[in-house]
Scaffold this active site. Structure first.
Site, PDB file in Angstrom:
ATOM      1  CB  THR A 155      -7.462   5.146  26.561  1.00 30.67           C
ATOM      2  OG1 THR A 155      -8.651   4.974  27.321  1.00 30.67           O
ATOM      3  CG2 THR A 155      -6.531   6.127  27.256  1.00 30.67           C
TER       4      THR A 155
ATOM      5  CB  SER B 103       2.807   2.814  10.110  1.00 32.97           C
ATOM      6  OG  SER B 103       1.764   1.967  10.480  1.00 32.97           O
ATOM      7  CB  ALA B 104       4.646   6.481  14.041  1.00 33.06           C
ATOM      8  CG  HIS B 105       6.491   0.871  12.609  1.00 28.30           C
ATOM      9  ND1 HIS B 105       7.132  -0.198  12.047  1.00 28.30           N
ATOM     10  CD2 HIS B 105       5.210   0.781  12.227  1.00 28.30           C
ATOM     11  CE1 HIS B 105       6.244  -0.920  11.360  1.00 28.30           C
ATOM     12  NE2 HIS B 105       5.065  -0.329  11.454  1.00 28.30           N
TER      13      HIS B 105
ATOM     14  CB  THR C 239      -2.594  -3.366  10.129  1.00 28.73           C
ATOM     15  OG1 THR C 239      -1.317  -3.742   9.622  1.00 28.73           O
ATOM     16  CG2 THR C 239      -3.532  -4.557  10.117  1.00 28.73           C
TER      17      THR C 239
ATOM     18  CD  GLN D 156       7.286   0.474   3.096  1.00 30.53           C
ATOM     19  OE1 GLN D 156       8.382   1.045   3.137  1.00 30.53           O
ATOM     20  NE2 GLN D 156       6.991  -0.523   3.901  1.00 30.53           N
TER      21      GLN D 156
ATOM     22  CB  CYS E 262       3.470  -8.188   6.639  1.00 28.04           C
ATOM     23  SG  CYS E 262       3.938  -6.524   7.039  1.00 28.04           S
TER      24      CYS E 262
ATOM     25  CG  ASN F  74       5.021  -3.640   1.036  1.00 30.27           C
ATOM     26  OD1 ASN F  74       4.238  -3.495   0.105  1.00 30.27           O
ATOM     27  ND2 ASN F  74       5.052  -4.728   1.764  1.00 30.27           N
TER      28      ASN F  74
HETATM   29  N1  PMP Z   1       0.963  -1.090   4.288  1.00 31.99           N
HETATM   30  C1  PMP Z   1       2.226  -1.153   3.851  1.00 31.99           C
HETATM   31  C2  PMP Z   1       2.542  -0.763   2.444  1.00 31.99           C
HETATM   32  C3  PMP Z   1       3.234  -1.581   4.717  1.00 31.99           C
HETATM   33  O1  PMP Z   1       4.497  -1.652   4.277  1.00 31.99           O
HETATM   34  C4  PMP Z   1       2.900  -1.945   6.043  1.00 31.99           C
HETATM   35  C5  PMP Z   1       3.967  -2.415   7.004  1.00 31.99           C
HETATM   36  N2  PMP Z   1       4.745  -3.448   6.527  1.00 31.99           N
HETATM   37  C6  PMP Z   1       1.555  -1.846   6.435  1.00 31.99           C
HETATM   38  C7  PMP Z   1       0.618  -1.413   5.534  1.00 31.99           C
HETATM   39  C8  PMP Z   1       1.129  -2.206   7.812  1.00 31.99           C
HETATM   40  O2  PMP Z   1       1.624  -1.323   8.751  1.00 31.99           O
HETATM   41  P1  PMP Z   1       1.586  -1.659  10.302  1.00 31.99           P
HETATM   42  O3  PMP Z   1       2.245  -2.986  10.458  1.00 31.99           O
HETATM   43  O4  PMP Z   1       2.322  -0.556  10.937  1.00 31.99           O
HETATM   44  O5  PMP Z   1       0.157  -1.720  10.717  1.00 31.99           O
END
Ligand code: PMP
Length: 372
Positions: free
Chosen positions: A242, A199-201, A71, A178, A330, A150
């Site tokens: 930081t 994104s790492a998660h 994001t 993704q 989201c 996604n």
């Molecule tokens: N872009 C895509 C295609 C995603 O699937 C997501 C997470 N659902 C995001 C951006 C946003 O990632 P984050 O919530 O880790 O900031």
């Protein structure tokens, strides 16, 4: 409970957690403090993580800046490039099937006076190269098209888009959130990609951490953009604040594992996807329709309509046994804009749920469907 919402987020791998712990405990130093061992160790750990993520993405470590996730990166690139290049042009191109962190940022930029073209997508959510070609103008400064969707998992023709943007001298950003760890690619082979988000998660790392890839030229000069966050000048001045050392270390470890086991994980995801498809077909037959394409997609994402069944009720019913979502986590309270962009009527959108797999799932785990 079987967790099948891995496109929303993935569980942290135990070895990733182990790698992170020292940086939450004894090695708590602020890397910007520089001169004593706790600060030096934090810096070393960050640079190692940067190398690991760079190996996974096939770029140079110095081309990566750590952020809080996609994001932030999406905001950073869209706002940063348009601000920096506003005298060069005021036109951006994106697609109707992007993540809200792209679409809402574009809306914001429209309010500032930029012009945005939202490309139509085909029945699987992909943009067409011809539409993109027609939309490009002398005024275009940035194209932002996601790599893998996604909700549907469809892959856009990123190589062709990157080549076209390079040829047209336009910056190209791709949201790769993704696809990282799920398809094999190297940024070194795709010089038309100027910026990338991840994104790492989404690959078994911690939440709240990601990177922005910013391409450097042969002289080592990065594509310039206005920073989103001003302050202490961390990350070469492009992202102040930081650094979240423990999270970055976790992202580095998750990237190392994703890279080492890439082929294996892809094969496993494809196998599990096929198995889940067969189970759903055998169990529900004509009562279901797959909205996703079967080929040219992120392995492990299935987008399925259950005819005549309200998706929210279904998701709630399944919740004690199987965790799934009605689409993107989201924006799950609104009907999916992605499914609406592919032309699905509201009624069918409200019948749809997304299953998203992870390589940690076993064939036996999926047997739970048989007992439903
Ligand atoms: N872009 C895509 C295609 C995603 O699937 C997501 C997470 N659902 C995001 C951006 C946003 O990632 P984050 O919530 O880790 O900031």
């Amino acid at each position: 409970m079987l967790y099948l919402d891995n496109s929303a987020t993935t569980p942290l791998l135990p070895v990733v957690r182990e790698a992170m712990l020292p940086y939450l405990l004894e090695e708590f130093g602020n890397p910007s403090s520089k001169y004593y061992s706790k600060a030096i160790n934090a810096t070393k750990a960050i640079e190692q993580a940067r190398k690991n993520v760079a190996n996974l993405l096939g770029c140079k470590p110095e081309e990566l800046s750590f952020t809080s996730g996609s994001t932030e990166t999406n905001n950073m690139v869209l706002k940063g490039v348009t601000d920096y290049y506003q005298t060069k042009g005021n036109h951006i191109i994106t697609s109707k099937a992007e993540h809200p962190s792209i679409l809402d940022t574009c809306k914001y930029l429209e309010d500032l006076g930029f012009q945005v073209t939202y490309l139509n997508v085909d029945k699987y959510g992909r943009v067409s190269l011809d539409n993109l070609k027609n939309a490009l103008s002398d005024n275009t400064i940035l194209v932002s098209i996601m790599w893998g969707n996604n909700e549907l998992g469809s892959l856009n023709p990123i190589e062709e888009i990157a080549a076209l943007c390079k040829e047209s001298n336009v910056f190209f950003h791709t949201d790769a959130t993704q696809v990282v760890g799920k398809i094999d690619f190297s940024l070194e082979d795709l010089p038309g990609i100027s910026f990338l988000s991840c994104s790492a998660h989404k690959f078994h790392g911690p939440k709240g951490t990601g990177v922005t890839f910013i391409r450097r030229d042969e002289y080592g000069v990065p594509v310039p953009l206005t920073p989103l966050l001003h302050g202490g000048g961390q990350e070469g001045g492009i992202r102040s604040g930081t650094l979240a050392v423990h999270n970055i270390v976790g992202m580095g470890k998750a990237a190392e594992l994703a890279n080492n086991y890439l082929e294996e994980n892809i094969l496993k995801l494809k196998m599990l996807e096929e198995q889940l498809t067969n189970i759903l077909n055998a169990k529900f037959g004509r009562k279901i329709v797959f909205n996703n394409d079967k080929i040219n997609k992120v392995p492990g994402i299935l987008n399925v309509q259950f005819r005549g069944v309200n998706n929210e009720i279904l998701v709630k019913k399944l919740a004690p046994v199987i965790a799934v979502s009605t689409g993107s986590a989201c924006s799950s309270s609104k009907p999916s804009h992605v499914l609406s962009s592919i032309g699905l009527p509201l009624e069918e959108i409200r019948n749809t749920i997304r299953f998203s797999l992870s390589h940690l799932i076993t064939e036996e785990d999926l047997m739970v469907f048989k007992s439903l």
